[in-house]
Design a protein around this motif. Structure first.
Motif, PDB file in Angstrom:
ATOM      1  N   ASP A  41      64.957  47.057  30.072  1.00  0.00           N
ATOM      2  CA  ASP A  41      65.133  47.019  28.616  1.00  0.00           C
ATOM      3  C   ASP A  41      66.496  46.438  28.247  1.00  0.00           C
ATOM      4  OD1 ASP A  41      67.058  48.961  29.038  1.00  0.00           O
ATOM      5  OD2 ASP A  41      65.839  50.612  28.254  1.00  0.00           O
ATOM      6  N   ALA A  42      66.797  46.419  26.934  1.00  0.00           N
ATOM      7  CA  ALA A  42      68.033  45.807  26.438  1.00  0.00           C
ATOM      8  C   ALA A  42      69.281  46.533  26.931  1.00  0.00           C
ATOM      9  CB  ALA A  42      68.004  45.762  24.913  1.00  0.00           C
ATOM     10  N   LEU A  43      69.153  47.817  27.291  1.00  0.00           N
ATOM     11  CA  LEU A  43      70.294  48.594  27.795  1.00  0.00           C
ATOM     12  C   LEU A  43      70.379  48.563  29.313  1.00  0.00           C
ATOM     13  CD1 LEU A  43      69.970  51.710  25.440  1.00  0.00           C
ATOM     14  CD2 LEU A  43      71.494  49.711  25.191  1.00  0.00           C
ATOM     15  N   LYS A  44      69.632  47.674  29.931  1.00  0.00           N
ATOM     16  CA  LYS A  44      69.595  47.512  31.394  1.00  0.00           C
ATOM     17  C   LYS A  44      68.955  48.704  32.115  1.00  0.00           C
ATOM     18  CE  LYS A  44      71.727  43.610  30.951  1.00  0.00           C
ATOM     19  NZ  LYS A  44      70.941  42.347  31.088  1.00  0.00           N
ATOM     20  N   HIS A  45      68.272  49.535  31.388  1.00  0.00           N
ATOM     21  CA  HIS A  45      67.521  50.613  32.015  1.00  0.00           C
ATOM     22  C   HIS A  45      66.216  50.054  32.580  1.00  0.00           C
ATOM     23  CE1 HIS A  45      69.711  53.550  29.082  1.00  0.00           C
ATOM     24  NE2 HIS A  45      70.445  53.250  30.134  1.00  0.00           N
ATOM     25  N   ARG A  46      65.790  50.656  33.670  1.00  0.00           N
ATOM     26  CA  ARG A  46      64.574  50.176  34.339  1.00  0.00           C
ATOM     27  C   ARG A  46      63.460  51.213  34.186  1.00  0.00           C
ATOM     28  NH1 ARG A  46      66.021  46.630  38.861  1.00  0.00           N
ATOM     29  NH2 ARG A  46      64.615  47.795  40.232  1.00  0.00           N
ATOM     30  N   TRP A  47      62.244  50.698  33.998  1.00  0.00           N
ATOM     31  CA  TRP A  47      61.077  51.551  33.797  1.00  0.00           C
ATOM     32  C   TRP A  47      59.924  51.057  34.681  1.00  0.00           C
ATOM     33  CZ3 TRP A  47      62.080  55.282  29.943  1.00  0.00           C
ATOM     34  CH2 TRP A  47      63.204  55.005  29.141  1.00  0.00           C
ATOM     35  N   ARG A  48      59.108  51.993  35.095  1.00  0.00           N
ATOM     36  CA  ARG A  48      57.949  51.640  35.918  1.00  0.00           C
ATOM     37  C   ARG A  48      56.677  52.017  35.164  1.00  0.00           C
ATOM     38  NH1 ARG A  48      55.292  54.370  40.269  1.00  0.00           N
ATOM     39  NH2 ARG A  48      56.739  56.113  39.910  1.00  0.00           N
ATOM     40  N   VAL A  49      55.731  51.088  35.105  1.00  0.00           N
ATOM     41  CA  VAL A  49      54.487  51.290  34.373  1.00  0.00           C
ATOM     42  C   VAL A  49      53.323  51.288  35.358  1.00  0.00           C
ATOM     43  CG1 VAL A  49      53.020  50.504  32.486  1.00  0.00           C
ATOM     44  CG2 VAL A  49      55.493  50.024  32.446  1.00  0.00           C
ATOM     45  N   ARG A  50      52.429  52.290  35.239  1.00  0.00           N
ATOM     46  CA  ARG A  50      51.215  52.338  36.053  1.00  0.00           C
ATOM     47  C   ARG A  50      50.024  52.521  35.120  1.00  0.00           C
ATOM     48  NH1 ARG A  50      51.030  56.116  41.204  1.00  0.00           N
ATOM     49  NH2 ARG A  50      49.981  54.348  42.195  1.00  0.00           N
ATOM     50  N   SER A  51      49.090  51.593  35.224  1.00  0.00           N
ATOM     51  CA  SER A  51      47.907  51.630  34.366  1.00  0.00           C
ATOM     52  C   SER A  51      46.657  51.717  35.242  1.00  0.00           C
ATOM     53  CB  SER A  51      47.846  50.378  33.490  1.00  0.00           C
ATOM     54  OG  SER A  51      46.728  50.423  32.636  1.00  0.00           O
ATOM     55  N   PRO A  52      45.836  52.742  35.088  1.00  0.00           N
ATOM     56  CA  PRO A  52      44.638  52.895  35.931  1.00  0.00           C
ATOM     57  C   PRO A  52      43.582  51.851  35.600  1.00  0.00           C
ATOM     58  CG  PRO A  52      44.635  54.543  34.209  1.00  0.00           C
ATOM     59  CD  PRO A  52      45.952  53.832  34.089  1.00  0.00           C
ATOM     60  N   ARG A  53      42.835  51.449  36.611  1.00  0.00           N
ATOM     61  CA  ARG A  53      41.806  50.432  36.423  1.00  0.00           C
ATOM     62  C   ARG A  53      40.410  51.034  36.267  1.00  0.00           C
ATOM     63  NH1 ARG A  53      42.534  45.181  40.049  1.00  0.00           N
ATOM     64  NH2 ARG A  53      41.338  44.446  38.256  1.00  0.00           N
ATOM     65  N   HIS A  54      40.264  52.324  36.552  1.00  0.00           N
ATOM     66  CA  HIS A  54      38.955  52.980  36.405  1.00  0.00           C
ATOM     67  C   HIS A  54      39.174  54.481  36.256  1.00  0.00           C
ATOM     68  CE1 HIS A  54      39.497  53.930  40.661  1.00  0.00           C
ATOM     69  NE2 HIS A  54      39.698  52.636  40.882  1.00  0.00           N
ATOM     70  N   ASP A  55      38.096  55.206  36.046  1.00  0.00           N
ATOM     71  CA  ASP A  55      38.189  56.638  35.755  1.00  0.00           C
ATOM     72  C   ASP A  55      38.807  57.436  36.912  1.00  0.00           C
ATOM     73  OD1 ASP A  55      37.087  56.200  33.302  1.00  0.00           O
ATOM     74  OD2 ASP A  55      35.047  56.754  33.884  1.00  0.00           O
ATOM     75  N   GLU A  56      38.420  57.112  38.128  1.00  0.00           N
ATOM     76  CA  GLU A  56      38.942  57.854  39.279  1.00  0.00           C
ATOM     77  C   GLU A  56      40.458  57.692  39.391  1.00  0.00           C
ATOM     78  OE1 GLU A  56      38.523  58.004  44.169  1.00  0.00           O
ATOM     79  OE2 GLU A  56      37.124  56.801  42.972  1.00  0.00           O
ATOM     80  N   ALA A  57      40.948  56.469  39.178  1.00  0.00           N
ATOM     81  CA  ALA A  57      42.388  56.236  39.226  1.00  0.00           C
ATOM     82  C   ALA A  57      43.094  56.976  38.090  1.00  0.00           C
ATOM     83  CB  ALA A  57      42.677  54.737  39.140  1.00  0.00           C
ATOM     84  N   SER A  58      42.458  57.037  36.945  1.00  0.00           N
ATOM     85  CA  SER A  58      43.043  57.765  35.819  1.00  0.00           C
ATOM     86  C   SER A  58      43.169  59.250  36.140  1.00  0.00           C
ATOM     87  CB  SER A  58      42.182  57.569  34.571  1.00  0.00           C
ATOM     88  OG  SER A  58      42.729  58.267  33.470  1.00  0.00           O
ATOM     89  N   MET A  59      42.161  59.801  36.822  1.00  0.00           N
ATOM     90  CA  MET A  59      42.213  61.205  37.212  1.00  0.00           C
ATOM     91  C   MET A  59      43.347  61.456  38.203  1.00  0.00           C
ATOM     92  SD  MET A  59      38.125  62.012  37.604  1.00  0.00           S
ATOM     93  CE  MET A  59      38.451  63.640  38.278  1.00  0.00           C
ATOM     94  N   ARG A  60      43.615  60.496  39.056  1.00  0.00           N
ATOM     95  CA  ARG A  60      44.717  60.646  40.009  1.00  0.00           C
ATOM     96  C   ARG A  60      46.059  60.710  39.283  1.00  0.00           C
ATOM     97  NH1 ARG A  60      44.297  56.049  44.363  1.00  0.00           N
ATOM     98  NH2 ARG A  60      46.177  57.135  45.096  1.00  0.00           N
ATOM     99  N   LEU A  61      46.228  59.887  38.272  1.00  0.00           N
ATOM    100  CA  LEU A  61      47.474  59.929  37.502  1.00  0.00           C
ATOM    101  C   LEU A  61      47.616  61.254  36.758  1.00  0.00           C
ATOM    102  CD1 LEU A  61      47.773  56.314  36.020  1.00  0.00           C
ATOM    103  CD2 LEU A  61      49.034  57.314  37.920  1.00  0.00           C
ATOM    104  N   GLU A  62      46.516  61.755  36.242  1.00  0.00           N
ATOM    105  CA  GLU A  62      46.556  63.049  35.572  1.00  0.00           C
ATOM    106  C   GLU A  62      46.928  64.164  36.556  1.00  0.00           C
ATOM    107  OE1 GLU A  62      46.350  63.443  32.427  1.00  0.00           O
ATOM    108  OE2 GLU A  62      45.514  61.534  31.747  1.00  0.00           O
ATOM    109  N   ALA A  63      46.405  64.060  37.791  1.00  0.00           N
ATOM    110  CA  ALA A  63      46.732  65.051  38.817  1.00  0.00           C
ATOM    111  C   ALA A  63      48.213  64.994  39.179  1.00  0.00           C
ATOM    112  CB  ALA A  63      45.883  64.809  40.062  1.00  0.00           C
TER     113      ALA A  63
END
Length: 424
Positions: A41-63
């Protein structure tokens, strides 16, 4: 649908108010389950984004979110590395994208881990030991899976049956894995908290130390060996041995001596699990790739033997007993033995016939093919029925040469003597 790093950066702004991306790049991740990106970002902070591709992957992120919330301050303080922190989420239909604050260090490659040497190997062993020492209650409170050693073994046997039913797994591998899974001694261990998706991509390192561990989507109580399976991909086995040595030192008596055997089994069996998953998805390209990798593994094990899996060796055919009848001694049970049996060794281990049934002239009979054994036995019985004469008694070579003039006559010499007498 796959999302680009630019699309993930736009989604992150909705998840974290005030976030203004000025740079982004794709991140290595489980490509079948997630789209990932690193954002600055503009303050030089770093962020990591993870987006699930299907329902099973989404459940893993919720877990994972449930697991991170269940880790108390005491648990976090006991870990020698940082844990991910969820900065925000955004839902798009049934799936939810997660944005995390990035952690110090960088993701290493396998070669980089090995090149770092003993210091990092020791830090890695201590890191894995600290995970397995997390109290089980932390996982149970989060409602995550908990399995005993017997349940883990039975689940693998069920998965083996499923893999065998496909008809696409080499029989040598099926027998090898089945023998290991039925080896009860191999499965005597205490279940522990397991990361479940541990490999080099979940690490952040800096200056030969591990700064953070991420990817807690498969956290559960189970077999600690699962977290060691990825080390099988490292060609330098001395590095893996140093990691395990540091792990044992950190865990003390709680360390299981057979972890590396089950880890090797898990690494091999993962190919069969992937084949089954590919067949379920009906992805022809993935199915062909899984079959090819299984064939390569089968050939490598046939040629080099593979890493030891079982505590108890595969059963070997019993050597023929001396008192067994001749027809039974001719049987060759090699075809029923495990694939690792060497038939030449089986022959070499077969006991010889008792010396009382053989003479020096007949010693070669022991090397005849098994098909000739009945004839040889019949001949010996016939010889045994004939009365033995004094001339048949064994004599030494010297004694025989001395006794020959006294016991034998030379026809030629008798003829010359008669001629001489007639002349006189």
């Amino acid at each position: 649908m796959k999302r680009t790093a630019m699309e993930l950066a736009a989604i992150a702004t909705a998840a974290v108010p005030g976030l203004t991306p000025v740079g982004f790049a794709a991140l290595s991740d489980d490509a079948e389950d997630f789209d990932s990106a690193l954002i600055v970002d503009a303050l030089k902070h770093r962020w990591r984004v993870r987006s699930p591709r299907h329902d099973e992957a989404s459940m893993r992120l919720e877990a994972e979110l449930s697991a991170l919330r269940a880790f108390s301050a005491k648990v976090r303080a006991s870990l020698p590395f940082a844990l991910p922190a969820v900065a925000g989420t955004v839902r798009q239909g049934p799936l939810r994208t997660f944005v995390y604050k990035d952690m110090p260090g960088h993701v290493p490659t396998l070669d980089e881990l090995v090149d770092e040497g003993s210091n990092l190997a020791k830090a890695l062993g201590q890191c894995m030991a600290s995970i397995h020492q997390i109290p089980d209650e932390s996982v149970e409170v989060a409602g995550l899976p908990t399995y005993s050693a017997d349940e883990i073994r039975q689940r693998k046997l069920n998965e083996l049956d499923t893999a065998a039913a496909t008809g696409k797994v080499p029989s040598r591998l099926l027998r090898r894995w089945e023998h290991a899974m039925e080896d009860v001694a191999l499965w005597r261990f205490n279940a522990a908290v397991v990361h479940g998706d541990f490999d080099e991509e979940q690490l952040q390192i800096s200056h030969s130390s591990i700064t953070a561990v991420k990817g807690w989507t498969d956290l559960h109580v189970g077999d600690p060996a699962d977290d060691f399976a990825w080390l099988s991909a490292i060609e330098d086995q001395s590095f893996s041995e140093r990691v395990f040595s540091a792990y044992v030192e950190a865990r003390g008596k709680s360390a299981d001596p057979h972890i590396m055997r089950r880890a090797a089994l898990a690494a091999e069996f993962a190919l069969a699990q992937w084949l089954v998953k590919s067949l379920d998805s009906k992805d022809a390209e993935r199915i062909a790739e899984a079959e090819e990798m299984l064939r390569e593994l089968d050939q490598n094990i046939a040629e080099y033997g593979g890493q030891p899996l079982s505590v108890v060796e595969a059963p070997r055919p019993l050597a023929t007993q001396p008192e067994a009848p001749a027809p039974q001694a001719a049987q060759k049970p090699v075809s029923l033995a495990a694939p690792s049996i060497n038939t030449e060794k089986v022959t070499a281990l077969a006991p010889e016939k008792p010396q009382s049934h053989s003479t020096p002239e007949k010693s070669a009979d022991h090397q005849e093919d098994s098909a000739d054994q009945p004839a040889v036995a019949a001949k010996r019985e016939a010889d045994a029925e004939e009365p033995a004469s004094k001339d048949d008694e064994p004599k030494s070579d010297s004694a025989e040469s001395e006794a020959k003039p006294a016991t034998e006559t030379d026809p030629a010499a008798d003829k010359d003597q008669q001629a001489e007498e007639s002349t006189k």
